[in-house]
Design an enzyme around this catalytic site. Structure first.
Site, PDB file in Angstrom:
ATOM      1  N   HIS A  72     -16.092  29.539  -2.730  1.00 26.54           N
ATOM      2  CA  HIS A  72     -15.027  30.514  -2.670  1.00 26.54           C
ATOM      3  C   HIS A  72     -13.584  30.223  -2.433  1.00 26.54           C
ATOM      4  O   HIS A  72     -13.120  30.392  -1.312  1.00 26.54           O
ATOM      5  CB  HIS A  72     -15.662  31.728  -2.114  1.00 26.54           C
ATOM      6  CG  HIS A  72     -16.479  31.472  -0.421  1.00 26.54           C
ATOM      7  ND1 HIS A  72     -15.940  30.630   0.298  1.00 26.54           N
ATOM      8  CD2 HIS A  72     -17.487  31.865  -0.263  1.00 26.54           C
ATOM      9  CE1 HIS A  72     -16.715  30.410   1.081  1.00 26.54           C
ATOM     10  NE2 HIS A  72     -17.715  31.252   1.035  1.00 26.54           N
ATOM     11  N   ASP A 124     -20.100  35.429  -4.995  1.00 23.43           N
ATOM     12  CA  ASP A 124     -20.301  35.816  -3.794  1.00 23.43           C
ATOM     13  C   ASP A 124     -20.552  37.085  -3.522  1.00 23.43           C
ATOM     14  O   ASP A 124     -20.472  37.776  -2.417  1.00 23.43           O
ATOM     15  CB  ASP A 124     -19.078  35.235  -2.932  1.00 23.43           C
ATOM     16  CG  ASP A 124     -19.407  35.110  -1.303  1.00 23.43           C
ATOM     17  OD1 ASP A 124     -20.767  35.135  -0.989  1.00 23.43           O
ATOM     18  OD2 ASP A 124     -18.435  34.848  -0.498  1.00 23.43           O
TER      19      ASP A 124
HETATM   20  O1  DOR Z   1     -17.982  37.562   2.903  1.00 24.88           O
HETATM   21  C1  DOR Z   1     -18.991  37.020   3.319  1.00 24.88           C
HETATM   22  N1  DOR Z   1     -20.073  37.207   3.118  1.00 24.88           N
HETATM   23  N2  DOR Z   1     -18.796  35.604   3.163  1.00 24.88           N
HETATM   24  C2  DOR Z   1     -19.811  34.801   3.707  1.00 24.88           C
HETATM   25  O2  DOR Z   1     -19.254  33.705   3.806  1.00 24.88           O
HETATM   26  C3  DOR Z   1     -20.940  35.149   3.800  1.00 24.88           C
HETATM   27  C4  DOR Z   1     -21.233  36.741   3.127  1.00 24.88           C
HETATM   28  C5  DOR Z   1     -22.362  37.518   3.515  1.00 24.88           C
HETATM   29  O3  DOR Z   1     -23.647  36.949   3.761  1.00 24.88           O
HETATM   30  O4  DOR Z   1     -22.441  38.590   3.817  1.00 24.88           O
HETATM   31 ZN    ZN Z   2     -19.431  31.695   2.394  1.00 25.42          ZN
HETATM   32 ZN    ZN Z   3     -21.321  33.532   0.488  1.00 26.24          ZN
END
Ligand code: DOR
Ligand code: ZN
Ligand code: ZN
Length: 446
Positions: A248, A321
């Site tokens: 990301h 993500d």
């Molecule tokens: O926004 C995010 N959510 N960034 C992360 O790095 C982890 C992820 C999560 O696991 O919810």
């Molecule tokens: Zn991440």
């Molecule tokens: Zn992630």
């Protein structure tokens, strides 16, 4: 569900195969779970008898006007299984993937317990084989419990089915631990996927630091927190020769660092997420935590750099993500809610709308960034549409125009900032190993 021995023809779509450069209208024939052949498409009524279309046991998927791409591969999702299944699980996440056009997803290790040993990797692999309509490849943690100290047994995790290693969710802050982890991954031929956020520079931030965070009175995280770790990890890739993948990328700085690393010929790749090429920090209103994620939404300048990086090949792929959270968690507001938004069921529409229709990416580049390149990064022989390849195929109607409706999602979660957004580009059919695992409701059968 249809048997994989059945024959299927995906008829008359624009077949896009980045591996060979093939871009044209073809009928794509599938047999026994594999691609059998690609033949020049002819009008439907001239084919009965000749090509086998019209024979009852052949499933016909009408694809005229659609892109026919190698099945999309998402290097970066969170399926929350084991342990956090009130947010999502391997079945609902797998269904969301299928509905979003993905045929393979890599799930991150920040579950409960953490995927940091062979037994937990096996749990994911075995559960996915039973309940997920798409292929699921677990990503193993770099350190035990993701605590940043003791390295995991990556060899055992790989043997159990882990396809990569990552501490995603946080950064391995100790440089030496990180270096040793990358060496271990290198020796096993595994790519290390890095979540770049310097913990000491986060300063309690909940959004991008800048005029918007000041106006809203919210603490911000700066671009530097990402850039400094991206730079460190690129240096470690140079030092160790390990393959590094930057998760990301959200800043102009990390795109520039990646570009520099590639110029030096280092084994470094990077991904961008749809929210980071679609929205800026201006979208954050201070009330709705569906605009809170890590890394955060950045400035217009950063968005322009990400778009340029995707177009010129600096950024290799588009990953979602996909980070499901429960409604009650997001209702805690910007300060307290957990980071993350779901992405599996909006990625195709955002990519078509924001990048392909405006001419930033060609449809072929879209297929490259959402299928072929991720497959190459993982080292799996997927992401191709050629005779003999596994029949993972995604059919997308790039003209379809509609409003994103979070209530239609297959995901257990609803935490998206894109509800109600008007988009173009809809997944029509998703095929995994020759079987239809998703077909848009109400679509006309050929
Ligand atoms: O926004 C995010 N959510 N960034 C992360 O790095 C982890 C992820 C999560 O696991 O919810
Ligand atoms: Zn991440
Ligand atoms: Zn992630």
């Amino acid at each position: 569900m249809r048997m994989s021995e059945d024959r299927m023809v995906i008829r008359g779509g624009r077949v896009l195969d980045p591996a060979s450069g093939l871009d044209g209208v073809f009928d794509l024939w599938i047999r026994g779970g594999r691609i059998e052949k690609l033949v020049s498409s002819e009008p439907a009524d001239s084919q009965d008898g000749a090509g086998g279309i019209g024979i009852p046991e052949v499933t016909v998927v009408e694809a005229s006007g659609c892109y026919v791409m190698p099945g999309l591969i998402d290097l970066h999702v969170h399926l929350r299984d084991p342990g956090l299944t009130y947010k999502e699980d391997i079945a609902t996440g797998g269904q969301a993937a299928a509905r979003g056009g993905f045929t393979t997803v890599c799930c991150m290790a920040n579950t409960k317990p953490v995927v940091d040993n062979a037994e937990t990797v096996r749990y994911v692999v075995e559960k996915a084989a039973g309940v997920s309509p798409v292929h699921v490849i677990p990503v193993g943690a770099v350190t035990v419990g993701m605590e940043g100290r003791e390295l995991t047994d990556m060899a055992a995790m790989k043997a159990a089915g882990a396809g990569a290693v990552s501490e995603d969710g946080k950064t391995v802050m100790d440089r030496e631990v990180c270096r040793l982890g990358m060496e271990r991954a290198r020796d096993l031929g595994l790519v290390t996927m890095a979540h770049c956020e310097h913990r000491g520079m986060l300063a309690g931030g909940v959004m991008n630091e800048g005029p918007v965070s000041k106006r809203l009175g919210l603490p911000g995280f700066c671009n530097g927190a990402e850039d400094v770790i991206a730079a460190r990890d690129i240096l470690l890739a140079e030092e160790t020769g390990a393959r590094l993948h930057l998760c990301h990328c959200s800043t102009a700085g990390s795109v520039a660092l990646l570009q520099g690393a590639k110029k030096l010929g280092l084994p470094v790749t990077g991904e961008a997420c749809p929210h980071h090429f679609t929205l800026t920090e201006e979208a954050v209103d201070g009330a709705d935590a569906n605009f809170k994620m890590a890394p955060p939404l950045r400035t217009a300048e950063d968005v322009a750099a990400i778009r340029a990086g995707l177009a010129d090949g600096t950024l290799d792929c588009i990953s979602t993500d996909h980070a499901p959270h429960a409604a009650w968690e997001k209702e805690k507001g910007m300060r307290e809610a957990p980071c993350g938004i779901i992405g599996l069921e909006t990625a195709v529409a955002l990519t078509v709308s924001e990048l392909v229709r405006p001419g930033i990416l060609t449809p072929m580049q879209m297929a490259e960034k959402m299928s072929y390149r991720p497959a190459v990064i993982l080292g799996i022989g997927k992401g191709r549409l050629a005779a003999g390849a596994a029949a993972d195929v995604t059919v997308i109607d790039p003209q379809a125009e509609y409003e994103i409706d979070k209530e239609s999602f297959a995901s257990r979660a609803r935490n998206t900032p894109f509800h109600g957004r008007r988009v173009h580009g809809r997944v029509e059919v998703t095929v995994v190993d020759g079987r239809i695992v998703y077909e848009r409701e109400g679509r006309r059968r050929g």
